[in-house]
Motif scaffolding. Structure first.
Motif, PDB file in Angstrom:
ATOM      1  N   GLY A 164       0.783  -1.221   0.000  1.00  0.00           N
ATOM      2  CA  GLY A 164       0.000   0.000   0.000  1.00  0.00           C
ATOM      3  C   GLY A 164       0.819   1.276   0.000  1.00  0.00           C
ATOM      4  O   GLY A 164       0.253   2.368  -0.051  1.00  0.00           O
ATOM      5  N   GLU A 165       2.149   1.166   0.076  1.00  0.00           N
ATOM      6  CA  GLU A 165       2.984   2.366   0.124  1.00  0.00           C
ATOM      7  C   GLU A 165       3.962   2.458  -1.032  1.00  0.00           C
ATOM      8  O   GLU A 165       4.147   3.519  -1.597  1.00  0.00           O
ATOM      9  N   GLY A 166       4.656   1.391  -1.343  1.00  0.00           N
ATOM     10  CA  GLY A 166       5.649   1.436  -2.398  1.00  0.00           C
ATOM     11  C   GLY A 166       6.893   0.657  -2.021  1.00  0.00           C
ATOM     12  O   GLY A 166       6.891  -0.125  -1.068  1.00  0.00           O
ATOM     13  N   GLN A 167       7.950   0.900  -2.784  1.00  0.00           N
ATOM     14  CA  GLN A 167       9.190   0.155  -2.609  1.00  0.00           C
ATOM     15  C   GLN A 167      10.317   1.080  -2.156  1.00  0.00           C
ATOM     16  O   GLN A 167      10.342   2.256  -2.512  1.00  0.00           O
ATOM     17  N   VAL A 168      11.237   0.505  -1.383  1.00  0.00           N
ATOM     18  CA  VAL A 168      12.445   1.209  -0.969  1.00  0.00           C
ATOM     19  C   VAL A 168      13.622   0.270  -1.139  1.00  0.00           C
ATOM     20  O   VAL A 168      13.471  -0.953  -1.163  1.00  0.00           O
ATOM     21  N   THR A 169      14.805   0.853  -1.285  1.00  0.00           N
ATOM     22  CA  THR A 169      16.016   0.048  -1.289  1.00  0.00           C
ATOM     23  C   THR A 169      16.698   0.227   0.063  1.00  0.00           C
ATOM     24  O   THR A 169      16.692   1.314   0.638  1.00  0.00           O
ATOM     25  N   LEU A 170      17.232  -0.873   0.577  1.00  0.00           N
ATOM     26  CA  LEU A 170      17.953  -0.867   1.849  1.00  0.00           C
ATOM     27  C   LEU A 170      19.350  -1.424   1.617  1.00  0.00           C
ATOM     28  O   LEU A 170      19.514  -2.397   0.887  1.00  0.00           O
ATOM     29  N   ASP A 171      20.341  -0.818   2.277  1.00  0.00           N
ATOM     30  CA  ASP A 171      21.690  -1.378   2.190  1.00  0.00           C
ATOM     31  C   ASP A 171      21.825  -2.515   3.194  1.00  0.00           C
ATOM     32  O   ASP A 171      20.964  -2.706   4.068  1.00  0.00           O
ATOM     33  N   ASP A 172      22.895  -3.291   3.070  1.00  0.00           N
ATOM     34  CA  ASP A 172      23.083  -4.482   3.909  1.00  0.00           C
ATOM     35  C   ASP A 172      23.116  -4.152   5.400  1.00  0.00           C
ATOM     36  O   ASP A 172      22.599  -4.912   6.217  1.00  0.00           O
ATOM     37  N   THR A 173      23.709  -3.022   5.764  1.00  0.00           N
ATOM     38  CA  THR A 173      23.777  -2.633   7.176  1.00  0.00           C
ATOM     39  C   THR A 173      22.381  -2.417   7.742  1.00  0.00           C
ATOM     40  O   THR A 173      22.076  -2.853   8.852  1.00  0.00           O
ATOM     41  N   SER A 174      21.524  -1.765   6.989  1.00  0.00           N
ATOM     42  CA  SER A 174      20.154  -1.523   7.423  1.00  0.00           C
ATOM     43  C   SER A 174      19.383  -2.828   7.569  1.00  0.00           C
ATOM     44  O   SER A 174      18.623  -3.005   8.524  1.00  0.00           O
ATOM     45  N   VAL A 175      19.582  -3.738   6.635  1.00  0.00           N
ATOM     46  CA  VAL A 175      18.891  -5.027   6.678  1.00  0.00           C
ATOM     47  C   VAL A 175      19.260  -5.776   7.951  1.00  0.00           C
ATOM     48  O   VAL A 175      18.383  -6.320   8.636  1.00  0.00           O
ATOM     49  N   ILE A 176      20.536  -5.777   8.295  1.00  0.00           N
ATOM     50  CA  ILE A 176      20.980  -6.463   9.511  1.00  0.00           C
ATOM     51  C   ILE A 176      20.303  -5.854  10.730  1.00  0.00           C
ATOM     52  O   ILE A 176      19.802  -6.571  11.602  1.00  0.00           O
ATOM     53  N   GLU A 177      20.250  -4.536  10.791  1.00  0.00           N
ATOM     54  CA  GLU A 177      19.619  -3.859  11.924  1.00  0.00           C
ATOM     55  C   GLU A 177      18.126  -4.172  12.008  1.00  0.00           C
ATOM     56  O   GLU A 177      17.578  -4.403  13.082  1.00  0.00           O
ATOM     57  N   LEU A 178      17.463  -4.222  10.867  1.00  0.00           N
ATOM     58  CA  LEU A 178      16.023  -4.467  10.843  1.00  0.00           C
ATOM     59  C   LEU A 178      15.664  -5.933  11.072  1.00  0.00           C
ATOM     60  O   LEU A 178      14.528  -6.234  11.448  1.00  0.00           O
ATOM     61  N   ASN A 179      16.606  -6.840  10.875  1.00  0.00           N
ATOM     62  CA  ASN A 179      16.328  -8.259  11.113  1.00  0.00           C
ATOM     63  C   ASN A 179      15.912  -8.527  12.549  1.00  0.00           C
ATOM     64  O   ASN A 179      15.079  -9.408  12.805  1.00  0.00           O
ATOM     65  N   THR A 180      16.452  -7.788  13.498  1.00  0.00           N
ATOM     66  CA  THR A 180      16.069  -7.963  14.900  1.00  0.00           C
ATOM     67  C   THR A 180      14.586  -7.659  15.082  1.00  0.00           C
ATOM     68  O   THR A 180      13.865  -8.408  15.745  1.00  0.00           O
TER      69      THR A 180
ATOM     70  N   MET B 171      15.454   4.265   7.015  1.00  0.00           N
ATOM     71  CA  MET B 171      16.733   3.808   6.469  1.00  0.00           C
ATOM     72  C   MET B 171      16.707   3.573   4.966  1.00  0.00           C
ATOM     73  O   MET B 171      17.756   3.535   4.329  1.00  0.00           O
ATOM     74  N   GLY B 172      15.518   3.410   4.414  1.00  0.00           N
ATOM     75  CA  GLY B 172      15.401   3.085   2.992  1.00  0.00           C
ATOM     76  C   GLY B 172      15.380   4.314   2.105  1.00  0.00           C
ATOM     77  O   GLY B 172      15.089   5.421   2.551  1.00  0.00           O
ATOM     78  N   THR B 173      15.691   4.079   0.855  1.00  0.00           N
ATOM     79  CA  THR B 173      15.596   5.109  -0.175  1.00  0.00           C
ATOM     80  C   THR B 173      14.423   4.739  -1.075  1.00  0.00           C
ATOM     81  O   THR B 173      14.451   3.679  -1.717  1.00  0.00           O
TER      82      THR B 173
END
Length: 92
Positions: free
Chosen positions: A7-23, A54-56
């Motif tokens: 319902g919002e759209g897409q963003v790109t995340l870098d690997d560092t952000s993905v690791i942080e968001l995995n928690t 964190m996403g673009t």
């Protein structure tokens, strides 16, 4: 990684952000398994806020394959359970 928030759209995340968001993703799964509605609301909000922060954002006229699909902020616990049982849209 490309992430879609329904319902919002897409963003790109870098690997560092993905690791942080995995928690937060792990915490969200735990709240779903525990049927913890309050924890689910809180953790889903934090996860989506983190992705937005964190996403673009990709342009609205761009559609790329998403590696991760997250529910909308107003999704219910039962709706997300259904998403997980059907297609496993949110990896556990």
């Amino acid at each position: 990684m490309i992430v879609r928030i329904m319902g919002e759209g897409q963003v790109t995340l870098d690997d560092t952000s993905v690791i942080e968001l995995n928690t937060l993703d792990d915490e969200l799964l735990a709240t779903i398994q525990a049927d913890d509605e309050e924890g689910f609301r809180r953790t889903l909000g934090a996860l989506l806020d983190g992705v937005r922060r964190m996403g673009t954002p990709l342009p609205d006229d761009t559609l790329e394959p998403s590696e991760l699909i997250l529910p909308a902020s107003d999704a219910t616990l039962d709706e997300v359970k259904q998403m997980l049982s059907d297609d496993g849209l949110i990896p556990g």
